[in-house]
Design a protein around this motif. Structure first.
Motif, PDB file in Angstrom:
ATOM      1  N   ILE A 163       0.867  -1.179   0.000  1.00 10.34           N
ATOM      2  CA  ILE A 163       0.000   0.000   0.000  1.00 10.34           C
ATOM      3  C   ILE A 163       0.903   1.229   0.000  1.00 10.34           C
ATOM      4  O   ILE A 163       1.773   1.369   0.855  1.00 10.34           O
ATOM      5  N   PHE A 164       0.682   2.108  -0.953  1.00 12.58           N
ATOM      6  CA  PHE A 164       1.481   3.335  -1.059  1.00 12.58           C
ATOM      7  C   PHE A 164       0.589   4.525  -0.699  1.00 12.58           C
ATOM      8  O   PHE A 164      -0.590   4.564  -1.077  1.00 12.58           O
ATOM      9  N   ASP A 165       1.163   5.487  -0.016  1.00 11.23           N
ATOM     10  CA  ASP A 165       0.418   6.710   0.326  1.00 11.23           C
ATOM     11  C   ASP A 165      -0.948   6.401   0.943  1.00 11.23           C
ATOM     12  O   ASP A 165      -1.969   6.987   0.547  1.00 11.23           O
TER      13      ASP A 165
ATOM     14  N   ASN B 242      12.999  17.175  -8.546  1.00 13.47           N
ATOM     15  CA  ASN B 242      11.921  17.495  -9.499  1.00 13.47           C
ATOM     16  C   ASN B 242      10.548  17.520  -8.825  1.00 13.47           C
ATOM     17  O   ASN B 242       9.582  18.015  -9.407  1.00 13.47           O
ATOM     18  N   HIS B 243      10.478  16.979  -7.630  1.00 17.97           N
ATOM     19  CA  HIS B 243       9.203  16.879  -6.892  1.00 17.97           C
ATOM     20  C   HIS B 243       9.580  16.492  -5.462  1.00 17.97           C
ATOM     21  O   HIS B 243      10.475  15.676  -5.268  1.00 17.97           O
ATOM     22  N   THR B 244       8.915  17.081  -4.480  1.00 17.41           N
ATOM     23  CA  THR B 244       9.419  16.972  -3.105  1.00 17.41           C
ATOM     24  C   THR B 244       8.640  16.036  -2.201  1.00 17.41           C
ATOM     25  O   THR B 244       8.871  16.024  -0.983  1.00 17.41           O
ATOM     26  N   GLU B 245       7.712  15.269  -2.755  1.00 19.74           N
ATOM     27  CA  GLU B 245       7.023  14.325  -1.874  1.00 19.74           C
ATOM     28  C   GLU B 245       8.098  13.481  -1.168  1.00 19.74           C
ATOM     29  O   GLU B 245       9.112  13.116  -1.780  1.00 19.74           O
ATOM     30  N   PRO B 246       7.903  13.157   0.123  1.00 16.35           N
ATOM     31  CA  PRO B 246       8.994  12.547   0.897  1.00 16.35           C
ATOM     32  C   PRO B 246       9.496  11.202   0.382  1.00 16.35           C
ATOM     33  O   PRO B 246      10.575  10.769   0.788  1.00 16.35           O
ATOM     34  N   ASP B 247       8.742  10.531  -0.511  1.00 13.82           N
ATOM     35  CA  ASP B 247       9.317   9.306  -1.077  1.00 13.82           C
ATOM     36  C   ASP B 247      10.481   9.633  -2.013  1.00 13.82           C
ATOM     37  O   ASP B 247      11.247   8.745  -2.382  1.00 13.82           O
ATOM     38  N   HIS B 248      10.632  10.908  -2.354  1.00 16.00           N
ATOM     39  CA  HIS B 248      11.774  11.330  -3.198  1.00 16.00           C
ATOM     40  C   HIS B 248      12.708  12.307  -2.488  1.00 16.00           C
ATOM     41  O   HIS B 248      13.868  12.430  -2.878  1.00 16.00           O
ATOM     42  N   SER B 249      12.205  12.982  -1.494  1.00 20.02           N
ATOM     43  CA  SER B 249      13.044  13.972  -0.801  1.00 20.02           C
ATOM     44  C   SER B 249      13.504  13.482   0.567  1.00 20.02           C
ATOM     45  O   SER B 249      14.313  14.133   1.221  1.00 20.02           O
TER      46      SER B 249
ATOM     47  N   LEU C 216       1.998  17.844 -11.523  1.00 23.31           N
ATOM     48  CA  LEU C 216       2.232  16.430 -11.882  1.00 23.31           C
ATOM     49  C   LEU C 216       2.935  15.734 -10.712  1.00 23.31           C
ATOM     50  O   LEU C 216       4.074  15.338 -10.827  1.00 23.31           O
ATOM     51  N   HIS C 217       2.355  15.521  -9.664  1.00 29.17           N
ATOM     52  CA  HIS C 217       0.982  15.769  -9.306  1.00 29.17           C
ATOM     53  C   HIS C 217       0.859  16.799  -8.178  1.00 29.17           C
ATOM     54  O   HIS C 217      -0.211  16.988  -7.624  1.00 29.17           O
ATOM     55  N   TRP C 218       1.974  17.452  -7.838  1.00 28.13           N
ATOM     56  CA  TRP C 218       1.975  18.546  -6.869  1.00 28.13           C
ATOM     57  C   TRP C 218       2.318  19.829  -7.608  1.00 28.13           C
ATOM     58  O   TRP C 218       2.913  19.789  -8.701  1.00 28.13           O
TER      59      TRP C 218
ATOM     60  N   CYS D  44      10.389  12.517 -12.548  1.00 31.19           N
ATOM     61  CA  CYS D  44       9.884  12.128 -11.227  1.00 31.19           C
ATOM     62  C   CYS D  44       8.649  11.240 -11.363  1.00 31.19           C
ATOM     63  O   CYS D  44       8.710  10.240 -12.060  1.00 31.19           O
ATOM     64  N   ASP D  45       7.516  11.575 -10.776  1.00 32.23           N
ATOM     65  CA  ASP D  45       6.388  10.638 -10.793  1.00 32.23           C
ATOM     66  C   ASP D  45       5.821  10.408 -12.201  1.00 32.23           C
ATOM     67  O   ASP D  45       5.245   9.342 -12.470  1.00 32.23           O
ATOM     68  N   PHE D  46       5.942  11.402 -13.063  1.00 27.36           N
ATOM     69  CA  PHE D  46       5.277  11.334 -14.375  1.00 27.36           C
ATOM     70  C   PHE D  46       5.855  10.198 -15.228  1.00 27.36           C
ATOM     71  O   PHE D  46       7.073  10.089 -15.390  1.00 27.36           O
TER      72      PHE D  46
ATOM     73  N   LYS E  95      -2.986   1.650 -12.979  1.00 24.95           N
ATOM     74  CA  LYS E  95      -3.445   1.914 -11.611  1.00 24.95           C
ATOM     75  C   LYS E  95      -2.736   3.144 -11.034  1.00 24.95           C
ATOM     76  O   LYS E  95      -3.349   4.020 -10.428  1.00 24.95           O
ATOM     77  N   TYR E  96      -1.443   3.198 -11.260  1.00 21.97           N
ATOM     78  CA  TYR E  96      -0.650   4.336 -10.765  1.00 21.97           C
ATOM     79  C   TYR E  96      -1.156   5.644 -11.375  1.00 21.97           C
ATOM     80  O   TYR E  96      -1.347   6.647 -10.679  1.00 21.97           O
ATOM     81  N   ASN E  97      -1.376   5.586 -12.682  1.00 27.60           N
ATOM     82  CA  ASN E  97      -1.880   6.793 -13.357  1.00 27.60           C
ATOM     83  C   ASN E  97      -3.207   7.234 -12.775  1.00 27.60           C
ATOM     84  O   ASN E  97      -3.427   8.420 -12.493  1.00 27.60           O
TER      85      ASN E  97
ATOM     86  N   PRO F  75      11.822   8.077 -14.786  1.00 25.86           N
ATOM     87  CA  PRO F  75      10.838   8.450 -13.757  1.00 25.86           C
ATOM     88  C   PRO F  75      11.354   8.049 -12.371  1.00 25.86           C
ATOM     89  O   PRO F  75      12.424   7.453 -12.250  1.00 25.86           O
ATOM     90  N   SER F  76      10.582   8.335 -11.356  1.00 25.82           N
ATOM     91  CA  SER F  76      11.040   8.060  -9.997  1.00 25.82           C
ATOM     92  C   SER F  76      10.460   6.785  -9.418  1.00 25.82           C
ATOM     93  O   SER F  76      10.815   6.397  -8.312  1.00 25.82           O
ATOM     94  N   HIS F  77       9.546   6.152 -10.137  1.00 22.48           N
ATOM     95  CA  HIS F  77       9.038   4.835  -9.737  1.00 22.48           C
ATOM     96  C   HIS F  77       8.980   3.947 -10.974  1.00 22.48           C
ATOM     97  O   HIS F  77       8.566   4.401 -12.051  1.00 22.48           O
ATOM     98  N   GLY F  78       9.338   2.678 -10.799  1.00 19.47           N
ATOM     99  CA  GLY F  78       9.213   1.725 -11.893  1.00 19.47           C
ATOM    100  C   GLY F  78      10.336   1.861 -12.900  1.00 19.47           C
ATOM    101  O   GLY F  78      11.309   2.585 -12.695  1.00 19.47           O
TER     102      GLY F  78
HETATM  103 FE1  FEO Z   1       4.467  12.166  -5.609  1.00 16.70          FE
HETATM  104 FE2  FEO Z   1       6.394   9.402  -5.815  1.00 16.70          FE
HETATM  105  O1  FEO Z   1       5.729  10.963  -5.050  1.00 16.70           O
END
Ligand code: FEO
Length: 398
Positions: free
Chosen positions: A20-22, A76-83, A142-144, A161-163, A189-191, A219-222
């Motif tokens: 489960i993410f987020d 590129n995006h600061t959500e804590p899974d990247h920052s 995208l998405h913040w 990043c997430d995109f 699903k991610y999209n 990207p930052s995932h996958g």
């Molecule tokens: Fe919007 Fe992977 O964080």
């Protein structure tokens, strides 16, 4: 650690056990937190990872250089899974300069809660690493609001990043995906969960990337995209097409003894006579995916609930929870319900609808116990008036 191209290295971390993410997003194939190290005369780390994977990031970087050799971190995006791991990088090397959008730097000040060197990167500015260039491209929502892309022209590589990402673990690039079908499922699903409310920004992002014609997307995932870049851009673009159908009204209700049901049917009759495309859903008899589809595609909603213990019934709240306060904002809503003595359900639902940014039509229709023939005729008339309001309002729906 994997060398991707030239002096560009993958230094991210895998989290295969994540499910489960987020808080709410299923991640059946785990995820990765991708980070990249690019070495010219200067060295840039592009993205970090979630804080619990800081050690893995540092270990991967140390296979290439000392942490003290990092000159820049690009966020590129600061959500804590990247920052999240940025604090650890700064602890080891406080001389690092962090680049991000204005919104990103502001966020980082509140995430790190400490002083650090930073540059708020303007759109279309660049950073010369000596041998490699990093160009910053504004791509907000995208998405913040903080999101941007970073493009390296020498490597024809863009960091998004997430995109174009997916929660998928098991390979570094899309040339080695072990289960294509599973990846496709996770991508969609991610999209849906991450970018579903941001269709306009997604289309903007797709257009930017098509203009760059990259040979690699990081990207930052996958998986890093090499062979499937255009396919994934096209998918994201198509999924961002507006789902709402002007003039479509969905009537959602629950009913213990048929009184609220009779109200729903009268309202629907009136809306249909006025020319609307109306569907009526007894919520407890309708699969969740059908309800979700109705929520996403309707330009008007009617919610009906009896009152139980001074509130609306949970199944009605569940449908309201499917409404995005971002992408469904400005759509129309009407509230109704039969009650016995106090009738709080309607007021509570109307307040929530307003909180979601819906245009709440008129006062709720509350009827004590069983609606009379006169009540039903009045509700039919109201249904027609609501349909007219939806028809007039559709031009405002974005
Ligand atoms: Fe919007 Fe992977 O964080």
């Amino acid at each position: 650690m994997k060398q991707l191209s030239g002096n560009l290295y993958y230094v991210g971390a895998e989290n295969p056990d994540l499910r489960i993410f987020d808080i709410i997003i299923p991640a059946d194939c785990g995820t990765t937190y991708n980070a990249y190290l690019l070495r010219g005369k200067k060295t840039a780390l592009i993205e970090t990872v979630q804080d619990s994977f800081s050690e893995k990031l540092l270990e991967n970087i140390r296979e290439i250089c000392d942490i003290s050799e990092i000159d820049y971190v690009i966020c590129n995006h600061t959500e804590p899974d990247h920052s999240g791991a940025l604090a650890e990088i700064l602890k080891v090397n406080p001389d690092v300069t962090v680049y991000g959008s204005f919104a990103a730097i502001k966020n980082l000040k509140n995430i790190l809660n400490t002083e650090f060197k930073s540059v708020a990167a303007r759109n279309k500015t660049s950073l010369d690493l000596g041998g490699y260039t990093l160009e910053f491209i504004s791509a907000p929502n995208l998405h913040w609001p903080d999101s941007m892309f970073t493009y390296c022209p020498e490597l024809k590589t863009v960091f998004t990043c997430d995109f174009l990402g997916a929660h998928y673990c098991g390979c570094v690039t899309d040339e080695d995906i072990p289960d294509e079908n599973a990846y496709e499922r996770e991508l969609e699903k991610y999209n849906k969960y991450i970018f579903g409310p941001f269709g306009e920004a997604v289309k903007n992002g797709a257009e930017i990337l098509r203009g760059l014609c990259p040979e690699m997307v990081c990207p930052s995932h996958g998986p890093v995209l090499k062979k499937g870049i255009n396919k994934v851009i096209d998918r994201y673009d198509k999924w961002a097409d507006p789902a709402v159908k002007p003039g479509k009204i969905s009537v959602f209700y629950v009913s213990a003894y048929g009184y609220t049901k009779a109200m729903a049917e009268a309202l629907a009759r009136g809306a249909e006579k006025a020319g609307a495309d109306v569907s009526v859903y007894n919520i407890i008899e309708t699969p969740a995916d059908v309800l979700e589809e109705a929520v996403n595609t309707s330009s008007g909603y009617m919610f009906g609930s009896p009152t139980l213990n001074r509130d609306a019934l949970p199944p009605v709240w569940n449908v309201m929870n499917m409404i995005s306060a971002v992408s469904c904002r400005g759509r129309n809503a009407f509230i109704f319900g039969s009650y016995g003595w106090s009738g709080e359900a309607c007021g509570n639902l109307a307040a929530r609808a307003e909180g979601l940014g819906l245009k709440v039509f008129d006062e709720p229709a509350k009827i004590c116990f069983k609606p009379s023939e006169e009540d039903l005729a009045a509700l039919e008339k109201t249904g027609g008036e609501f349909a007219a309001a939806v028809g007039f309002a559709t031009a405002d729906i974005s």
